[in-house]
Design a protein around this motif. Structure first.
Motif, short mmCIF file in Angstrom:
data_model
loop_
_atom_site.label_atom_id
_atom_site.label_comp_id
_atom_site.label_asym_id
_atom_site.label_seq_id
_atom_site.Cartn_x
_atom_site.Cartn_y
_atom_site.Cartn_z
N LEU A 71 44.97 43.59 39.59
CA LEU A 71 45.27 44.95 40.01
C LEU A 71 44.05 45.60 40.65
O LEU A 71 44.16 46.30 41.65
N ARG A 72 42.88 45.37 40.04
CA ARG A 72 41.64 45.91 40.61
C ARG A 72 41.40 45.34 41.99
O ARG A 72 40.98 46.05 42.90
N ALA A 73 41.66 44.04 42.16
CA ALA A 73 41.46 43.41 43.48
C ALA A 73 42.40 44.06 44.50
O ALA A 73 42.00 44.34 45.63
N ALA A 74 43.64 44.34 44.09
CA ALA A 74 44.61 44.97 44.99
C ALA A 74 44.13 46.37 45.36
O ALA A 74 44.18 46.78 46.53
N GLN A 75 43.62 47.09 44.34
CA GLN A 75 43.12 48.44 44.59
C GLN A 75 41.94 48.41 45.56
O GLN A 75 41.86 49.20 46.50
#
Ligand SMILES: [Zn+2]
Ligand SMILES: [Zn+2]
Length: 533
Positions: A71-75
């Motif tokens: 999720l952090r990578a997507a953000q």
């Protein structure tokens, strides 16, 4: 007839609980799910929903940590190369978020009632703090109650040796500049920046000091303690020089020498000359009383005086100076407790959206997020273990905040003194081996990065999943939610919850595989479009 087994053979057999956990992990399921009771307000039907714990550490819950990292990578990816201003808009709270806030309101009322009745509110306060964590965890921004602010505002004095920065008027724009190539093509580069702490002494390839005797452990731990504040200063200065509202996604990690450093994805670019200028001008001053002379060793510690709420000198009965008194004693010619700066060396590179370099950098930014700072580099040699020990030793009596128990060692009462404080045993996160002095958040994201909260990104994923499976988004007003507690008749013990998680995950996996197969199948062969259950 059952076969006889020896005790050793039985011990060598996998433990049922461990197998279930293993299975949950391999299916990407949470190993410590929270049980919620969901009531359909129209039909009255009650069912149990297991919500993932959402922990970010792989040592606690590997699946949730991995999901958090993704999720952090997507953000990070979504905000890095935005070519339009993000619209920051608060979503309507969902049912679970509403539930936690409602619970918080009830408990606040109970707490205030207890206080009015002259009762001890410590336990209720603790509970409220836990509920605040749940509220934040469910994706609500900000706090229900504003934090108590101190009355004291000390003007920070400018150091003479900090060069003045050119100040441009800060534009509210958050998107970087567009460049046009001679052939007319336009591109909007972004940046990947790494900032480190200064040198504390020469280190070898394995991260250990060449001369442990002269390595400045005290400076190293003080820099680690205020690393987040220093980074904050840097961003403020950078915005001033760049003239626009620079947005960032930053991850704090340890270097081999166990000092924190920060990887930063920045939207837009800044020249190396300007970066150098900003780094030279950036510092963070800590205005605390001096902690040089040890006034009380472990054998003669100050004692708590319940009636007055103060610490006293055990031998003389004298009241120790309070935190505010100690601050007031700082004169105009006093030196700050500590001045933190970044090291002169930094790494900066320009990147284009969608490039392989950009993906590689997102890998760096999220690489260690599922581990404690102190667990990123495991000591493989004796020298590395000794180095880590010395850092922890240096952190032990170092004040971690104005409320730190260690102030008593230097003859000062910490802010908000309370009974049971003992120097060397402060419970602040910074002192612990796994945090290496840095107690702040591991990912620091500016408000207008992607225009979305982590909860929004999570909702994106959920929408995608429901869309792929052809399941309609549930009506948010339809259900009533309640947490299930151990005393409740429908409470499931952890092992049972995990079994349910495994079953749920397997069902979802099968449905998703089926939906994907159908999506990829030639039209005449595709199924009737029935929703996968
Ligand atoms: Zn979990
Ligand atoms: Zn402390």
């Amino acid at each position: 007839m059952t076969t006889r087994t020896t005790r050793a053979e039985r011990l060598a057999m996998p433990l049922a609980r461990a197998v279930v956990r293993e299975l949950a992990v391999s299916n990407g399921g949470c190993v410590r799910p929270v049980q919620l009771r969901r009531t359909d307000t129209r039909t009255g039907e009650v069912d149990q929903v297991l919500v993932p714990c959402g922990h970010t550490l792989a040592s606690v819950c590997p699946s949730c940590a991995e999901r958090g990292k993704t999720l952090r990578a997507a953000q990070c990816r979504e905000g890095w190369h935005l070519d339009h201003e993000p619209i920051v808009q608060a979503d309507e709270p969902d049912e679970v978020q509403r539930m936690w806030v409602e619970l918080r309101a009830e408990h606040q009322a109970a707490r205030d009632h207890a206080q009015a009745a002259g009762q001890d509110t410590a336990e209720l306060d603790e509970l409220n703090a836990e509920l605040d964590e749940e509220i934040t965890g469910s994706g609500v921004r900000g706090k229900v109650m504003p934090a108590k602010t101190g009355r004291r505002h000390r003007s920070t004095r400018r150091r003479q040796d900090a060069p003045d920065l050119p100040r441009r008027k800060i534009d509210s724009a958050t998107v970087g500049k567009t460049y046009t190539a001679p052939d007319g093509a336009t591109f909007r580069p972004s940046m990947f920046l790494t900032l480190t702490c200064p040198s504390y002494g020469c280190v070898q390839d394995d991260g250990t000091p060449a001369d442990p005797g002269t390595y400045d452990y005290q400076r190293a731990v003080r820099d680690a303690i205020c690393f987040a504040a220093l980074f904050d200063r840097f961003v403020q200065n950078l915005r001033r020089v760049a003239g626009y509202n620079i947005q960032y996604f930053a991850a704090i990690e340890p270097q081999r020498r166990l000092a924190p450093h920060v990887h930063v994805a920045i939207r837009g670019t800044i020249s190396r000359a300007e970066l150098r200028q900003v780094l030279a001008a950036t510092y963070h001053q800590v205005w605390w009383p001096p902690a040089v002379e040890v006034k009380y060793h472990d054998s003669e510690l100050p004692v708590w005086h319940e009636a007055s709420g103060n610490y006293l000198d055990a031998a003389t009965g004298e009241v120790l100076p309070t935190w505010d008194q100690a601050l007031d004693a700082l004169g105009d010619d006093s030196e700050p407790f500590h001045v933190a700066r970044f090291g002169e060396r930094f790494d900066a590179q320009g990147l284009l959206a969608g490039s392989r370099d950009a993906s590689r950098c997102i890998g760096y930014l999220t690489k260690y997020l599922t581990k404690y700072l102190g667990d990123c580099h495991q000591a493989a040699t004796g020298a590395q273990a000794v180095h880590a020990d010395r850092l922890v030793q240096a952190l032990r009596y170092e004040p971690c905040s104005s409320r730190c128990a260690n102030w008593l060692r230097y003859g000062i009462q910490p802010k908000d003194p309370r009974p049971g404080l003992r120097p060397g045993y402060c419970r602040g996160k910074a002192h612990r081996r796994e945090h290496l002095g840095y107690a702040g958040r591991r990912v620091l994201v500016s408000r207008k990065w992607s225009g979305k909260t982590l909860a929004d990104h999570r909702a994106d994923r959920k929408r995608w999943l429901l869309g792929t499976l052809g399941i309609p988004d549930p009506d948010p007003a339809r259900h009533k939610w309640e947490p299930v507690t151990p005393g409740d008749p429908d409470h499931m013990p952890p092992a049972q919850r995990m079994l349910h998680v495994v079953a749920d995950r397997q069902r979802w996996h099968a449905a998703l595989t089926e939906a994907r197969r159908r999506a990829n199948a030639p039209p005449n062969l595709s199924a009737t479009g029935e929703a996968a259950a």
